[in-house]
Design an enzyme around this catalytic site. Structure first.
Site, PDB file in Angstrom:
ATOM      1  N   HIS A  57       3.298   9.034  -6.462  1.00  0.00           N
ATOM      2  CA  HIS A  57       4.243  10.131  -6.789  1.00  0.00           C
ATOM      3  C   HIS A  57       4.900  10.352  -7.925  1.00  0.00           C
ATOM      4  O   HIS A  57       5.002  11.274  -8.528  1.00  0.00           O
ATOM      5  CB  HIS A  57       5.042  10.073  -5.361  1.00  0.00           C
ATOM      6  N   HIS A 114       0.752  -1.026  -0.024  1.00  0.00           N
ATOM      7  CA  HIS A 114      -0.003   0.022   0.087  1.00  0.00           C
ATOM      8  C   HIS A 114       0.887   1.130   0.008  1.00  0.00           C
ATOM      9  O   HIS A 114       0.583   2.197  -0.760  1.00  0.00           O
ATOM     10  CB  HIS A 114      -0.979   0.080   1.296  1.00  0.00           C
ATOM     11  N   GLU A 115       2.119   1.269   0.862  1.00  0.00           N
ATOM     12  CA  GLU A 115       2.821   2.582   0.807  1.00  0.00           C
ATOM     13  C   GLU A 115       3.675   2.634  -0.422  1.00  0.00           C
ATOM     14  O   GLU A 115       3.997   3.790  -0.803  1.00  0.00           O
ATOM     15  CB  GLU A 115       3.769   2.260   2.051  1.00  0.00           C
ATOM     16  N   HIS A 175       1.610   4.565  -2.794  1.00  0.00           N
ATOM     17  CA  HIS A 175       1.827   5.712  -2.675  1.00  0.00           C
ATOM     18  C   HIS A 175       3.135   6.392  -3.387  1.00  0.00           C
ATOM     19  O   HIS A 175       3.045   7.493  -4.071  1.00  0.00           O
ATOM     20  CB  HIS A 175       1.857   6.272  -1.294  1.00  0.00           C
TER      21      HIS A 175
END
Length: 233
Positions: free
Chosen positions: A109, A101-102, A105
């Site tokens: 980005h 999940h991270e 991100h």
């Protein structure tokens, strides 16, 4: 003057707090349950994150280890993906799901995912708004003039900016979870049953953001109900 601390609209704040507590309890229980399932790949959260980032062509993001439980986050400013104690070295399907999940991100980005860019632009505005909102409202209560009404309205407007940040966060988080599940499945890092477990963990985590947004909206509604017609009093 401070009657509004105890009026009936305070039930909105209580409802918001209960929603957040229930969502927080659910994500902790769900993570604890599926952290007991070791992934067949044997990868730790950190190893899974490293593999996902490299597969995505991302080589300038560092993977850090931070203390705490479920304190994981990606910092787009420093390009550091921080994994908590319960995720970094764990081989559970829950840990791999959170790490992925991270990574979602980080990929957002890199690709310039608009909601993430927009949320980043809102950070200073939302911080400014949440800091000034209540002081302006409290000061405005001391003036039974147009000046007091203006201060209160500005306070509500600034609080609305913080609510907007919460709302923009929702598509960012849901998209990161969808990316995580897709990546883990397409790379075979997790098998079908493991993916189902991971979806439950990420789904529970997503509810915490929904709960925060709902609580913020309820608080904003309370402010509008209390002070929306003050200039007509």
């Amino acid at each position: 003057m401070f009657y509004w601390w105890w009026d009936s609209t305070y039930i909105l704040v209580i409802i918001g707090a209960i929603i957040c507590l229930l969502a927080s309890a659910r994500v902790k229980m769900t993570y604890a349950k599926y952290s007991k399932y070791r992934s067949m790949s044997g990868l730790t959260g950190a190893q899974a994150a490293d593999r996902i980032l490299k597969n995505a062509g991302i080589y300038d993001v560092q993977i850090g280890h931070i203390s705490g439980n479920l304190t994981d986050h990606y910092n787009p400013r420093t390009k550091v993906l921080n994994l908590s104690d319960s995720v970094y070295g764990s081989t559970s399907v829950a840990a791999i799901g959170v790490a992925a999940h991270e990574c979602g991100h980080a990929i957002q980005h890199q690709t310039g995912y608009f909601p993430l860019v927009f949320r980043g632009a809102l950070v200073p505005v939302a911080n400014f708004g949440s800091t000034l909102a209540w002081p302006l409202i409290l000061i405005g209560l001391f003036f039974h003039t147009n000046t007091g009404t203006l201060l209160i309205q500005l306070g509500i407007l600034f609080f609305s900016l913080a609510v907007l940040f919460q709302l923009v966060t929702l598509p960012v988080e849901f998209n990161a979870s969808n990316r995580a599940v897709h990546i883990l499945g397409s790379t075979n890092m997790l098998q079908d049953q493991e993916l189902r477990y991971t979806r439950k963990v990420l789904g529970a985590a997503a509810l915490t953001y929904v709960a925060s947004a709902a609580a913020a909206i309820l608080q904003l509604l309370r402010l509008v109900l209390l002070f929306g017609g003050r200039d007509n009093d």
